[in-house]
Design a protein around this motif. Structure first.
Motif, mmCIF file in Angstrom:
data_model
loop_
_atom_site.group_PDB
_atom_site.id
_atom_site.type_symbol
_atom_site.label_atom_id
_atom_site.label_comp_id
_atom_site.label_asym_id
_atom_site.label_seq_id
_atom_site.Cartn_x
_atom_site.Cartn_y
_atom_site.Cartn_z
ATOM 1 N N GLY A 15 15.349 43.652 28.583
ATOM 2 C CA GLY A 15 14.501 43.860 27.423
ATOM 3 C C GLY A 15 13.446 42.788 27.237
ATOM 4 O O GLY A 15 12.532 42.950 26.415
ATOM 5 N N SER A 17 10.513 39.786 28.695
ATOM 6 C CA SER A 17 9.223 39.858 29.377
ATOM 7 C C SER A 17 8.995 38.634 30.250
ATOM 8 O O SER A 17 9.530 37.555 29.981
ATOM 9 C CB SER A 17 8.091 39.942 28.347
ATOM 10 O OG SER A 17 8.203 41.099 27.546
ATOM 11 N N ARG A 67 5.622 49.890 31.506
ATOM 12 C CA ARG A 67 6.303 48.612 31.241
ATOM 13 C C ARG A 67 5.563 47.433 31.857
ATOM 14 O O ARG A 67 5.600 46.328 31.312
ATOM 15 C CB ARG A 67 7.731 48.656 31.790
ATOM 16 C CG ARG A 67 8.601 49.739 31.195
ATOM 17 C CD ARG A 67 10.058 49.605 31.642
ATOM 18 N NE ARG A 67 10.230 49.733 33.079
ATOM 19 C CZ ARG A 67 10.755 48.782 33.854
ATOM 20 N NH1 ARG A 67 11.154 47.640 33.328
ATOM 21 N NH2 ARG A 67 10.902 48.994 35.143
ATOM 22 N N SER A 84 7.232 43.850 30.984
ATOM 23 C CA SER A 84 7.898 43.966 29.688
ATOM 24 C C SER A 84 9.053 44.948 29.798
ATOM 25 O O SER A 84 9.143 45.709 30.752
ATOM 26 C CB SER A 84 6.896 44.448 28.626
ATOM 27 O OG SER A 84 5.796 43.593 28.537
ATOM 28 N N SER A 85 9.915 44.919 28.787
ATOM 29 C CA SER A 85 11.088 45.810 28.770
ATOM 30 C C SER A 85 11.829 45.757 30.097
ATOM 31 O O SER A 85 12.170 46.783 30.685
ATOM 32 C CB SER A 85 10.659 47.245 28.459
ATOM 33 O OG SER A 85 9.990 47.322 27.219
ATOM 34 N N LYS A 87 14.433 45.444 33.089
ATOM 35 C CA LYS A 87 15.750 46.018 33.336
ATOM 36 C C LYS A 87 16.419 45.267 34.488
ATOM 37 O O LYS A 87 15.722 44.689 35.336
ATOM 38 C CB LYS A 87 15.607 47.496 33.713
ATOM 39 C CG LYS A 87 14.842 48.336 32.709
ATOM 40 C CD LYS A 87 14.648 49.744 33.228
ATOM 41 C CE LYS A 87 13.864 50.609 32.247
ATOM 42 N NZ LYS A 87 13.654 51.986 32.763
ATOM 43 N N SER A 123 21.938 41.609 32.463
ATOM 44 C CA SER A 123 22.273 42.706 31.525
ATOM 45 C C SER A 123 22.990 42.184 30.302
ATOM 46 O O SER A 123 23.390 41.032 30.236
ATOM 47 C CB SER A 123 23.137 43.741 32.238
ATOM 48 O OG SER A 123 24.292 43.135 32.755
#
Length: 123
Positions: A15, A17, A67, A84-85, A87, A123
């Motif tokens: 989540g 950046s 993203r 960004s965002s 994963k 994560s």
């Protein structure tokens, strides 16, 4: 000596950046398209994003559309990748590259490569 040097990688939570930079030295790359590729452990290097020499055209892998944003500053001979965002599957070594031919999606479309910067998304 022509060099592309990436920076800005690191460890970030999902989540979050990061902004990668790729500075060129040894020659001007104003007329070269620039690209970002990445390689995850045990996987082949894959295309991430590319930008035309003028900056007017950009290209993205489906997995990062919406993203990631690629941009360039020709006055500084630098290309950026705003991520960004993020994963966990974005984890890998990110490489910038420069090339002159028309293609953008394959690594053989590029003539010069940086050494890479590690991006790790937890994560």
């Amino acid at each position: 000596q022509v060099q592309l040097v990436e920076s800005g990688g690191g460890l970030v939570q999902a989540g979050g950046s990061l902004r990668l930079s790729c500075a060129a030295s040894g020659r001007t790359f104003r007329n070269y398209k620039k690209g970002w590729f990445r390689q995850a452990p045990g996987k082949e290097r894959e295309f991430v994003a590319a930008i035309s020499w003028s900056g007017s055209n950009t290209y993205y892998a489906d997995s990062v559309k919406g993203r990631f944003t690629i941009s360039r500053d020709n006055a500084k001979n630098t290309v950026y990748l705003q991520m960004s965002s993020l994963k966990p599957e974005d984890t890998g070594v990110y490489y910038c590259a420069a090339g002159v031919n028309a293609g953008v999606y394959s690594d053989w479309n590029y003539d010069y490569w940086g050494q890479g910067t590690q991006v790790t998304v937890s994560s």
